[in-house]
Design an enzyme around this catalytic site. Structure first.
Site, PDB file in Angstrom:
ATOM      1  CG  ASP A  22      30.162  -5.359  49.447  1.00  0.00           C
ATOM      2  OD1 ASP A  22      28.852  -6.274  48.844  1.00  0.00           O
ATOM      3  OD2 ASP A  22      30.345  -5.581  50.058  1.00  0.00           O
ATOM      4  CG  ASP A  23      25.796  -6.772  49.719  1.00  0.00           C
ATOM      5  OD1 ASP A  23      26.355  -7.460  48.906  1.00  0.00           O
ATOM      6  OD2 ASP A  23      25.634  -6.483  50.827  1.00  0.00           O
ATOM      7  CB  CYS A  64      31.529 -10.060  48.659  1.00  0.00           C
ATOM      8  SG  CYS A  64      30.400  -8.988  49.256  1.00  0.00           S
ATOM      9  CG  ASP A 100      30.193  -6.848  45.289  1.00  0.00           C
ATOM     10  OD1 ASP A 100      28.513  -6.650  45.694  1.00  0.00           O
ATOM     11  OD2 ASP A 100      30.300  -7.129  46.337  1.00  0.00           O
TER      12      ASP A 100
END
Ligand SMILES: *[C@@H]1O[C@H](CO)[C@@H](O)[C@H](O)[C@H]1NC(C)=O
Ligand SMILES: *[C@@H]1O[C@H](CO)[C@@H](O)[C@H](O)[C@H]1NC(C)=O
Ligand SMILES: *[C@@H]1O[C@H](CO)[C@@H](O)[C@H](O)[C@H]1NC(C)=O
Ligand SMILES: *[C@@H]1O[C@H](CO)[C@@H](O)[C@H](O)[C@H]1NC(C)=O
Ligand SMILES: *[C@@H]1O[C@H](CO)[C@@H](O)[C@H](O)[C@H]1NC(C)=O
Ligand SMILES: *[C@@H]1O[C@H](CO)[C@@H](O)[C@H](O)[C@H]1NC(C)=O
Ligand SMILES: *[C@@H]1O[C@H](CO)[C@@H](O)[C@H](O)[C@H]1NC(C)=O
Ligand SMILES: *[C@@H]1O[C@H](CO)[C@@H](O)[C@H](O)[C@H]1NC(C)=O
Ligand SMILES: *[C@@H]1O[C@H](CO)[C@@H](O)[C@H](O)[C@H]1NC(C)=O
Ligand SMILES: *[C@@H]1O[C@H](CO)[C@@H](O)[C@H](O)[C@H]1NC(C)=O
Length: 504
Positions: A41-42, A77, A310
């Protein structure tokens, strides 16, 4: 940086490669190949986000193919994860933002899109399917069916309720609520995902299987495992490229950023940068242990392992302290590494791969024909195997984003007025309702990005990334108007595309 777009789009010659791989249309064949997707994530690639991933780079990257031109079609996200699952652009899956009203894990998504997402297709092909970690940000919300709702297509489900957490969270374990506190040995989410996936492989898996592992790292609140809490103690965000440069010729939101940044903003972003890397060390361990378990169980040779994120991230670029949600390379580029059967070690491929291509690729591995689904992406399985098999590949693609805001203004910065959100120290806002844009990103024959904003100025940005890889100069006002016209027409086409017309 900036990656040369030296690949040439190839003609479709035949579907002979499918014979080589044993892939074919229809649903008759059962693939012997397993699929593991590790989704962070990120995690950026442009500002050093892969640096902590030493073991991952060896165990997946050097053991297979790296794609330096991998992108998300939307840098946030929930819309991005919805694109990954459904293989569709946001204008087709209609998930606009991270809230229920924007269709994030909403009943409408569950009814209209979940049945068309890759897990359902794979389960239908006889795959055993296992999920652990963060799913869609509103997963588990009472108005979205609560923890009892297990999304379609999953045999073994360990879904995080809500957005990224490291401690103090609720999981849905196959529809049953499971509370976790803040005891490292029992609760640290990245490690729990690792342990549950090892257990699945050891005790329950029988090929073919699909595993999706979605740790919270490197998303806020950036809580490191105790053993990594002092790592990178002197690391700072890189000061190169567009760091602390005022984006004065950019859209409204970027122009309002204070530049040079206040010291408090710089201290804040350096701390976040370090803590993000610390959380990623546990993901590097996850990769090592999962690959080790596959090897120990003699499954490694028959398993494709994909590693991606993502969306990207920024820390000080154009004087924006930290976030994603912008159209620039640092936010839309993501890591993508793949190892697996038929893939030679140490390969690099320059074709642009999108997050909407993962679903189609998984279907292809499972022997399904993507053209018979609603997916907008295309399978890159032909590019993975060696020698790469001829396949028509895209020269450009669409990036879309719908800005988030608060009608009454960000509560953290009331003086700024309505419409903005994500305001960090010194009240620099990272999002607004009018940070809503659509772009054509072309890699071939020229590396260009053309974006139109849905704001009062109908603002346009155009970058020639061949000449200006860090997007320092918006050339929309100086370029030949016929180029703007052509890009505008291409954008209109892409914004209306569906399935095959997105791939052409
Ligand atoms: C996949 O499906 C499409 C559309 O039905 C069809 O035209 C194509 O021939 C199929 N591909 C293969 C390899 O069977
Ligand atoms: C800036 O430095 C970082 C860390 O060394 C590196 O990963 C990145 O590629 C560099 N970016 C640019 C724009 O040169
Ligand atoms: C949410 O999805 C439903 C069904 O796909 C659609 O009708 C609705 O317009 C979407 N909402 C938004 C805000 O796009
Ligand atoms: C977890 O919750 C406890 C009890 O509410 C709280 O004291 C603690 O600070 C929380 N820990 C984290 C890491 O959020
Ligand atoms: C994961 O398993 C290891 C041992 O294999 C154990 O030490 C650790 O406490 C477990 N962590 C979690 C969060 O379950
Ligand atoms: C900000 O940091 C710079 C460099 O560290 C320092 O020279 C300057 O005095 C600081 N400014 C303030 C207002 O603290
Ligand atoms: C891949 O390249 C690296 C660095 O050049 C090398 O150390 C490694 O042995 C290679 N791996 C394989 C599997 O060939
Ligand atoms: C998300 O999208 C919905 C539908 O367009 C909108 O009503 C809502 O205000 C958006 N949420 C935010 C935080 O922007
Ligand atoms: C964008 O929205 C903000 C906040 O609502 C507003 O102040 C600004 O004027 C708008 N800019 C444009 C170009 O529409
Ligand atoms: C982009 O820059 C390159 C290198 O300077 C140049 O050759 C090319 O003509 C430029 N493209 C456009 C569309 O301006």
């Amino acid at each position: 940086m900036g990656h040369p777009a030296s690949w040439a789009p190839l003609l479709v010659l035949s579907s002979a490669w499918q014979l080589v791989l044993g892939g074919a249309a229809g649903g008759g064949r059962r693939s012997p190949h397993n699929i593991v997707l590790i989704l962070t994530d990120d995690q950026d690639t442009e500002i050093g986000g892969m640096t902590p991933m030493k073991k991952t780079q060896v165990l997946i990257g050097q053991a297979g193919v790296s794609f330096p031109n991998a992108f998300t079609v939307t840098p946030l996200c929930c819309p991005s994860r919805s694109s990954l699952l459904s293989g569709r652009y946001p204008h087709n899956h209609l998930v606009r933002n991270n809230s229920l009203e924007g269709n994030c894990s909403s009943p409408a998504w569950q009814k209209s899109q979940e049945p068309l997402a890759f897990p359902s297709y794979l389960q239908g092909q006889g795959y055993q399917t296992f999920y652990a970690g963060k799913y869609l940000n509103q997963y588990g919300h009472p108005a979205a069916g609560g923890v009892q709702h297990v999304p379609l297509g999953w045999t073994y489900w360990n879904g995080l309720v809500g957005n990224s957490r490291y401690y103090n969270y609720t999981l849905s374990a196959n529809g049953r609520e499971e509370q976790h506190g803040q005891h490292y040995q029992d609760d640290y989410l990245t490690d729990l995902i690792t342990n549950r996936s090892l257990e699945f492989l050891q005790k329950w898996s029988h090929p073919p299987f699909l595993m999706v592992l979605a740790p919270p790292a490197a998303h806020s609140p950036w809580t490191a495992a105790p053993g990594y809490a002092t790592a990178y103690s002197t690391t700072k965000a890189p000061r190169n490229g567009s760091f602390n440069v005022h984006g004065k010729d950019k859209h409204w939101l970027v122009r309002q950023a204070r530049s040079p940044m206040a010291n408090t903003s710089i201290e804040f972003l350096d701390k976040a940068y370090r803590e993000r890397w610390q959380t990623l060390l546990s993901v590097d361990d996850l990769v090592e242990r999962v690959v080790g378990q596959l090897k120990a169980l003699d499954l490694l040779a028959s398993t494709y392992v994909f590693y991606t994120s993502d969306n990207g991230y920024h820390a000080g670029q154009f004087s924006l302290p930290i976030d994603k949600r912008q159209l620039y390379e640092f936010d839309i580029r993501v890591p993508l590494l793949v190892r697996g059967p038929g893939i030679k070690a140490n390969q690099t491929r320059l074709e642009p791969i999108l997050n909407i291509d993962l679903g189609p690729t998984f279907l292809d591995i499972a022997g399904l024909n993507v053209s018979q689904t609603a997916m907008d992406g295309q399978s890159f399985l032909p590019l993975l195997v060696t020698p790469a098999q001829p396949s028509a590949w895209r020269a450009d693609f669409l990036v879309q984003y719908t800005g988030e805001g608060y009608p009454t203004g960000d509560p953290a910065c009331p003086a700024l007025g309505p419409g903005v959100s994500q305001c960090f120290p010194d009240c620099v806002c990272e999002d607004a309702f009018n940070n809503t844009y659509a772009c054509v990103r072309a890699l071939n024959p020229h590396s260009l990005q053309y974006c139109e904003f849905a704001d009062r100025q109908a603002f346009v940005e155009l970058y020639n990334l061949t000449a200006d890889p860090h997007q320092l100069h918006n050339v929309a006002r100086s370029v030949d108007p016929t180029l703007l016209e052509a890009l505008n027409q291409r954008l209109i086409k892409l914004q209306a595309c569906e399935g095959p017309s997105c791939r052409a």
